[in-house]
Design a protein around this motif. Structure first.
Motif, mmCIF file in Angstrom:
data_model
loop_
_atom_site.group_PDB
_atom_site.id
_atom_site.type_symbol
_atom_site.label_atom_id
_atom_site.label_comp_id
_atom_site.label_asym_id
_atom_site.label_seq_id
_atom_site.Cartn_x
_atom_site.Cartn_y
_atom_site.Cartn_z
ATOM 1 N N LEU A 50 -0.215 0.431 9.634
ATOM 2 C CA LEU A 50 -0.342 -1.004 9.347
ATOM 3 C C LEU A 50 0.807 -1.529 8.499
ATOM 4 C CD1 LEU A 50 -2.127 -3.641 9.163
ATOM 5 C CD2 LEU A 50 -3.210 -2.576 7.167
ATOM 6 N N ASP A 51 1.508 -2.525 9.031
ATOM 7 C CA ASP A 51 2.512 -3.251 8.256
ATOM 8 C C ASP A 51 1.783 -4.278 7.393
ATOM 9 O OD1 ASP A 51 5.014 -4.261 7.412
ATOM 10 O OD2 ASP A 51 5.044 -5.729 9.027
ATOM 11 N N LEU A 52 2.314 -4.574 6.218
ATOM 12 C CA LEU A 52 1.677 -5.568 5.343
ATOM 13 C C LEU A 52 2.059 -6.996 5.698
ATOM 14 C CD1 LEU A 52 1.808 -4.058 1.747
ATOM 15 C CD2 LEU A 52 -0.111 -4.128 3.348
ATOM 16 N N SER A 53 3.293 -7.200 6.121
ATOM 17 C CA SER A 53 3.797 -8.556 6.389
ATOM 18 C C SER A 53 3.538 -8.931 7.837
ATOM 19 C CB SER A 53 5.295 -8.623 6.106
ATOM 20 O OG SER A 53 5.542 -8.312 4.762
ATOM 21 N N LEU A 54 2.357 -9.468 8.083
ATOM 22 C CA LEU A 54 1.966 -9.841 9.437
ATOM 23 C C LEU A 54 1.665 -11.332 9.511
ATOM 24 C CD1 LEU A 54 -0.610 -6.983 10.151
ATOM 25 C CD2 LEU A 54 1.705 -7.166 11.087
ATOM 26 N N PRO A 55 1.918 -11.943 10.670
ATOM 27 C CA PRO A 55 1.517 -13.339 10.849
ATOM 28 C C PRO A 55 0.029 -13.449 11.157
ATOM 29 C CG PRO A 55 2.676 -12.544 12.797
ATOM 30 C CD PRO A 55 2.698 -11.429 11.792
ATOM 31 N N VAL A 115 -0.475 2.539 5.410
ATOM 32 C CA VAL A 115 0.302 1.317 5.246
ATOM 33 C C VAL A 115 1.769 1.711 5.352
ATOM 34 C CG1 VAL A 115 1.006 -0.488 3.630
ATOM 35 C CG2 VAL A 115 -1.413 0.049 3.932
ATOM 36 N N PHE A 116 2.493 0.983 6.185
ATOM 37 C CA PHE A 116 3.892 1.268 6.515
ATOM 38 C C PHE A 116 4.670 0.003 6.188
ATOM 39 C CE2 PHE A 116 7.095 2.273 9.965
ATOM 40 C CZ PHE A 116 7.498 3.493 9.455
ATOM 41 N N SER A 117 5.327 -0.031 5.031
ATOM 42 C CA SER A 117 5.846 -1.291 4.517
ATOM 43 C C SER A 117 7.235 -1.153 3.908
ATOM 44 C CB SER A 117 4.877 -1.813 3.452
ATOM 45 O OG SER A 117 5.358 -2.994 2.874
ATOM 46 N N ASN A 118 7.949 -2.268 3.874
ATOM 47 C CA ASN A 118 9.224 -2.335 3.161
ATOM 48 C C ASN A 118 9.011 -2.575 1.674
ATOM 49 O OD1 ASN A 118 11.096 -1.960 5.291
ATOM 50 N ND2 ASN A 118 10.687 -4.042 5.982
ATOM 51 N N SER A 119 7.832 -3.022 1.300
ATOM 52 C CA SER A 119 7.560 -3.348 -0.096
ATOM 53 C C SER A 119 7.466 -2.084 -0.952
ATOM 54 C CB SER A 119 6.246 -4.128 -0.214
ATOM 55 O OG SER A 119 5.909 -4.292 -1.577
ATOM 56 N N GLU A 120 8.170 -2.116 -2.063
ATOM 57 C CA GLU A 120 8.079 -1.024 -3.043
ATOM 58 C C GLU A 120 7.350 -1.495 -4.298
ATOM 59 O OE1 GLU A 120 11.743 1.085 -3.689
ATOM 60 O OE2 GLU A 120 12.249 1.010 -1.568
ATOM 61 N N ILE A 178 -6.847 2.688 1.512
ATOM 62 C CA ILE A 178 -5.926 3.245 2.501
ATOM 63 C C ILE A 178 -5.847 4.750 2.287
ATOM 64 C CG2 ILE A 178 -4.548 1.153 2.721
ATOM 65 C CD1 ILE A 178 -2.389 2.659 0.994
ATOM 66 N N ASN A 179 -5.279 5.436 3.267
ATOM 67 C CA ASN A 179 -5.117 6.880 3.158
ATOM 68 C C ASN A 179 -3.730 7.261 2.653
ATOM 69 O OD1 ASN A 179 -7.171 6.271 5.463
ATOM 70 N ND2 ASN A 179 -7.712 8.229 4.558
ATOM 71 N N ALA A 180 -2.745 6.399 2.889
ATOM 72 C CA ALA A 180 -1.397 6.654 2.372
ATOM 73 C C ALA A 180 -0.572 5.374 2.459
ATOM 74 C CB ALA A 180 -0.713 7.771 3.149
ATOM 75 N N TYR A 181 0.382 5.256 1.547
ATOM 76 C CA TYR A 181 1.314 4.137 1.526
ATOM 77 C C TYR A 181 2.700 4.722 1.729
ATOM 78 C CZ TYR A 181 3.336 -0.341 0.058
ATOM 79 O OH TYR A 181 4.005 -1.552 0.025
ATOM 80 N N ILE A 182 3.375 4.298 2.782
ATOM 81 C CA ILE A 182 4.671 4.868 3.146
ATOM 82 C C ILE A 182 5.686 3.746 3.274
ATOM 83 C CG2 ILE A 182 5.902 6.141 4.963
ATOM 84 C CD1 ILE A 182 2.842 7.164 5.564
ATOM 85 N N ASN A 183 6.837 3.925 2.632
ATOM 86 C CA ASN A 183 7.908 2.956 2.814
ATOM 87 C C ASN A 183 8.604 3.218 4.142
ATOM 88 O OD1 ASN A 183 8.188 3.075 -0.585
ATOM 89 N ND2 ASN A 183 8.086 1.109 0.438
#
Length: 140
Positions: A59-64, A88-93, A106-111
């Motif tokens: 899942l990306d965080l920045s979705l329309p 979560v698969f995101s550019n946000s740090e 969530i199960n994991a947060y990955i950049n």
């Protein structure tokens, strides 16, 4: 194994497909482009009535239409979906984003990786950990 990738960026959709292919990952990768489509897919509504329930969600965080955190709250609040692991698969740090996502179970947060090799490495990790080691709940 069935994976749902929720990502609005078409370039990243293609990169993920190619990375799974390059890593020789044996799974069905479904892609939706916004939060509303994601929930329709998971609930098998509208154009997604024949959708196969995923074993894993990326899942990306920045979705329309409905952002990633809203999608996450809906999934984790639905007894028919709550058992599906979410990465979560995101550019946000941002520590705020990271902590909020973990508080939403969530199960994991990955950049997101910065290059194609990073996406291939991510696909290998998915394959080894999520497909070969993890055991899943067999909810209907």
């Amino acid at each position: 194994m069935n994976v749902l990738f929720i990502e609005d960026n078409e370039a990243e959709q293609l990169i993920m497909k190619e990375a799974f292919k390059a890593a020789n990952i044996q799974c069905s990768l479904s892609i939706v482009k916004n939060g509303v489509e994601a929930l329709d897919f998971l609930r098998r509504q509208g154009q997604f009535q024949a959708a196969v329930k995923p074993h894993l969600i990326i899942l990306d965080l920045s979705l329309p239409r409905k952002n990633g955190k809203e999608v996450l709250m809906d999934i984790k609040g639905d007894p028919k979906l709550t058992h599906i692991p979410i990465l979560v698969f995101s550019n946000s740090e941002s520590q705020r984003d990271i902590c909020e996502c973990y508080s939403l179970h969530i199960n994991a947060y990955i950049n997101k990786p910065s290059d194609f090799q990073g996406f291939i490495d991510f696909a290998h990790v998915i394959d080894i950990f999520w497909f070969k080691l993890v055991r899943y709940c067999s909810h209907p």
